[in-house]
Design a protein around this motif. Structure first.
Motif, PDB file in Angstrom:
ATOM      1  N   MET A 129       0.813  -1.215   0.000  1.00 49.14           N
ATOM      2  CA  MET A 129       0.000   0.000   0.000  1.00 49.14           C
ATOM      3  C   MET A 129       0.845   1.262   0.000  1.00 49.14           C
ATOM      4  O   MET A 129       0.432   2.288  -0.556  1.00 49.14           O
ATOM      5  CB  MET A 129      -0.949  -0.016   1.196  1.00 49.14           C
ATOM      6  N   SER A 130       2.015   1.224   0.584  1.00 48.04           N
ATOM      7  CA  SER A 130       2.889   2.398   0.510  1.00 48.04           C
ATOM      8  C   SER A 130       3.328   2.654  -0.928  1.00 48.04           C
ATOM      9  O   SER A 130       3.472   3.817  -1.359  1.00 48.04           O
ATOM     10  CB  SER A 130       4.111   2.214   1.415  1.00 48.04           C
ATOM     11  N   ARG A 131       3.503   1.584  -1.709  1.00 43.93           N
ATOM     12  CA  ARG A 131       3.841   1.746  -3.127  1.00 43.93           C
ATOM     13  C   ARG A 131       2.658   2.305  -3.901  1.00 43.93           C
ATOM     14  O   ARG A 131       2.819   3.200  -4.734  1.00 43.93           O
ATOM     15  CB  ARG A 131       4.263   0.405  -3.719  1.00 43.93           C
ATOM     16  N   TRP A 132       1.444   1.772  -3.646  1.00 46.09           N
ATOM     17  CA  TRP A 132       0.256   2.300  -4.309  1.00 46.09           C
ATOM     18  C   TRP A 132       0.069   3.781  -3.976  1.00 46.09           C
ATOM     19  O   TRP A 132      -0.320   4.576  -4.838  1.00 46.09           O
ATOM     20  CB  TRP A 132      -0.980   1.516  -3.881  1.00 46.09           C
ATOM     21  N   LEU A 133       0.343   4.130  -2.747  1.00 47.11           N
ATOM     22  CA  LEU A 133       0.171   5.515  -2.317  1.00 47.11           C
ATOM     23  C   LEU A 133       1.127   6.450  -3.054  1.00 47.11           C
ATOM     24  O   LEU A 133       0.754   7.562  -3.457  1.00 47.11           O
ATOM     25  CB  LEU A 133       0.411   5.605  -0.806  1.00 47.11           C
ATOM     26  N   ARG A 134       2.350   6.002  -3.281  1.00 46.05           N
ATOM     27  CA  ARG A 134       3.344   6.829  -3.969  1.00 46.05           C
ATOM     28  C   ARG A 134       3.102   6.894  -5.478  1.00 46.05           C
ATOM     29  O   ARG A 134       3.250   7.940  -6.106  1.00 46.05           O
ATOM     30  CB  ARG A 134       4.753   6.291  -3.721  1.00 46.05           C
ATOM     31  N   ARG A 135       2.692   5.754  -6.071  1.00 43.21           N
ATOM     32  CA  ARG A 135       2.667   5.648  -7.523  1.00 43.21           C
ATOM     33  C   ARG A 135       1.288   5.890  -8.137  1.00 43.21           C
ATOM     34  O   ARG A 135       1.190   6.175  -9.328  1.00 43.21           O
ATOM     35  CB  ARG A 135       3.164   4.267  -7.951  1.00 43.21           C
ATOM     36  N   GLY A 136       0.221   5.737  -7.339  1.00 39.71           N
ATOM     37  CA  GLY A 136      -1.117   5.950  -7.870  1.00 39.71           C
ATOM     38  C   GLY A 136      -1.759   4.662  -8.339  1.00 39.71           C
ATOM     39  O   GLY A 136      -1.095   3.644  -8.555  1.00 39.71           O
TER      40      GLY A 136
END
Length: 355
Positions: A129-136
């Motif tokens: 989720m931290s990746r989704w948050l950064r990348r969209g």
């Protein structure tokens, strides 16, 4: 409470749960029972997360008497874990879209991390989720990679069993879409598909037939991973073994050497699923017996009891859970409403497909 008649015969591997009402009439209750069962199991286990099997067994029936405050004093009584928080939001995403849409699911989950509203930290989910948050939401490759086999998304997969209970051909594909948001690991995805298939079986059958349950779960898992079916197929033999022998076989692994008899279930999707499945098949119509067995397993008790609660809830519906556990559940109304919305949207989509 609805009267349930149960019989168990090893010879023909049949466990029958009888009811005088039709399956169609029972569906709303079984939808609610599945999601409420997951929440109840999670809330009973949440204060004891990480406690040893030795400690949990020493508590005995005390763990089923009612909800207790978390040992850190921060969470209110009746608080469920983050897995159920994600489950409820994913149910709303599926109800809104009328399909298992990964972008919708991510959009419903991201605010938990953006606004720091996640109930507890789930290491494997936090990474994704931290990746989704950064990348969209249009990004790719945000899920945890192979080998990351944590259990954070395990409870969410029961939604696929509910949503696709009458479309088994779509079940594995939809499970891949949902779990693919957070995990690439084939073991995790295969376990989730197996769990979803059992939930679907329970919603479409009056009788819980051991052979059919195991065959359906292994078939679903085999489409994703070839090692998981072998572990599932050990379950029937272990139902006749002693509790201690069965637990060591189900919770342990050849890759990790640990004293599971003392420490309990590790925080991995496969052993959590196997222990919960074994607990349910031993007493398929008794919520307290199933969740008690899961809680006494120690270790990842919150997730194990949540899976066990979902399995028994999908089998017997909400009426068989003690009212004190339903009424004492934090956010009870929101959890029940998410189940009702999912059921109503599923009915709408079924009618649309059949029109």
């Amino acid at each position: 409470m609805r009267r349930v008649q149960r019989k168990f015969r090893y010879g023909n591997e049949r466990t029958a749960v009888k009811s005088s009402t039709t399956l169609k009439d029972q569906l709303p209750s079984r939808f609610r029972g599945t999601i409420q069962g997951a929440a109840i199991g999670s809330a009973l286990g949440f204060p004891y997360s990480g406690s040893s099997r030795t400690f949990m067994r020493a508590l005995g029936s005390e763990v089923l008497q009612g909800y207790v405050r978390h040992r850190n004093g921060y969470y209110p009584v009746g608080q469920h874990g983050a897995g159920v928080q994600m489950l409820s939001l994913a149910a709303d995403a599926i109800s809104h879209a009328g399909a298992v849409d990964p972008e919708q699911i991510v959009n419903h989950w991201i605010p938990l991390w953006r606004e720091n509203r996640i109930i507890e930290r789930l290491p494997d989910i936090d990474v994704a989720m931290s990746r989704w948050l950064r990348r969209g939401t249009e990004a790719r490759g945000c899920a945890c990679g192979p080998g990351e086999n944590g259990s954070g998304s395990l409870v969410s997969s029961i939604l696929i069993g509910l949503w696709d209970h009458d479309s088994p051909e779509a079940l594995v594909d939809d499970c891949e879409r949902l779990i693919g948001v957070t995990h690439e690991d084939t073991e995790v995805r295969a376990v989730c598909a197996a769990l979803a298939s059992i939930i679907g079986h329970n919603l479409t059958h009056h009788d819980v037939v051991l052979g059919d349950v195991i065959d359906g779960a292994t078939t679903a898992a085999a489409r994703i991973d070839t090692s998981v079916p072998r572990r599932i197929q050990e379950i029937p033999m272990l139902l006749a073994a002693s509790e201690a022998e069965a637990f060591e076989k189900l919770a342990g692994s050849e890759e990790e050497i640990s004293d599971v008899e003392h420490s309990g279930v590790g925080n991995r999707a496969l052993p959590i699923f196997l222990v919960a499945l074994h607990s349910w098949l031993r007493s398929p119509s008794d919520p307290l017996e199933v969740m008690g067995s899961c809680l006494h397993s120690g270790g990842a008790v919150e997730m194990t009891a949540a899976v066990g609660g979902a399995l028994v809830g999908s089998c017997v519906g909400e009426e068989c859970f003690p009212s004190r556990l339903i009424e004492g559940l934090l956010e009870r109304d929101e959890i029940t409403s998410s189940a009702d919305r999912l059921y109503q949207r599923q009915v709408q989509e079924r009618r649309r497909r059949n029109a």
